[in-house]
Design a protein around this motif. Structure first.
Motif, short mmCIF file in Angstrom:
data_model
loop_
_atom_site.label_atom_id
_atom_site.label_comp_id
_atom_site.label_asym_id
_atom_site.label_seq_id
_atom_site.Cartn_x
_atom_site.Cartn_y
_atom_site.Cartn_z
N GLN A 13 5.21 -0.66 5.32
CA GLN A 13 4.81 -0.49 3.93
C GLN A 13 4.91 -1.81 3.17
O GLN A 13 5.71 -2.69 3.56
N PRO A 14 4.12 -1.97 2.16
CA PRO A 14 4.20 -3.20 1.36
C PRO A 14 5.61 -3.43 0.87
O PRO A 14 6.31 -2.49 0.46
N GLU A 16 8.12 -4.42 2.66
CA GLU A 16 9.09 -4.39 3.76
C GLU A 16 9.06 -5.71 4.52
O GLU A 16 8.22 -6.57 4.31
N VAL A 121 -0.14 -3.41 7.22
CA VAL A 121 0.65 -3.20 6.01
C VAL A 121 -0.11 -2.24 5.10
O VAL A 121 -1.18 -2.57 4.60
N SER A 122 0.45 -1.08 4.95
CA SER A 122 -0.25 -0.06 4.17
C SER A 122 0.75 0.98 3.69
O SER A 122 1.73 1.28 4.37
N SER A 123 0.48 1.48 2.52
CA SER A 123 1.32 2.55 1.99
C SER A 123 0.72 3.91 2.34
O SER A 123 1.29 4.95 1.98
#
Length: 123
Positions: A13-14, A16, A121-123
């Motif tokens: 996640q963004p 991290e 990288v993704s929520s």
């Protein structure tokens, strides 16, 4: 011949942090400059960071911020890339490379390549 194998990629996640590791094997692996490169979808593979054979010199692409840190452990023949505060634009395939000329590596070229590890990288 030097064989390189990356590990540590995945979906994060963004914001991290992530630590990528590359294991090097083969003759004189410890004598090479080791580096990390990444390839973003639709773009060519680009230099991210490199570290000298003794670990005393570290080099980063101008586009890389202080969020990236490269390190190596010659006793274990590994080179790591730590990325903090991950952003969506960090998404890509990260490759480990080994070479003997820093100029070439900064230009995106390397003698040896790993298979790459995907970082998303993704929520």
């Amino acid at each position: 011949q030097v064989q390189l194998r990356e590990s540590g990629g995945g979906l994060v996640q963004p914001g991290e942090s992530l630590r990528l590791s590359c294991s090097a094997s083969g003759s004189a692996a410890g004598d090479y400059i080791l580096g990390w490169f990444r390839q973003v979808l639709g773009k060519e593979r680009e230099f991210v960071a490199a570290i000298s054979w003794n670990g005393h010199g570290t080099y980063y692409a101008d586009s890389v911020t202080e969020r990236f840190t490269i390190s190596r452990d010659n006793a274990k023949d590994t080179v790591d890339l730590e990325i903090r505060g991950l952003k969506a634009e960090d998404t890509g395939i990260y490759y480990c490379g080994a070479g003997d000329l820093l100029y070439n590596m900064k230009s995106g070229r390397s003698h040896y390549w790993g298979q790459g590890t995907q970082v998303t990288v993704s929520s």
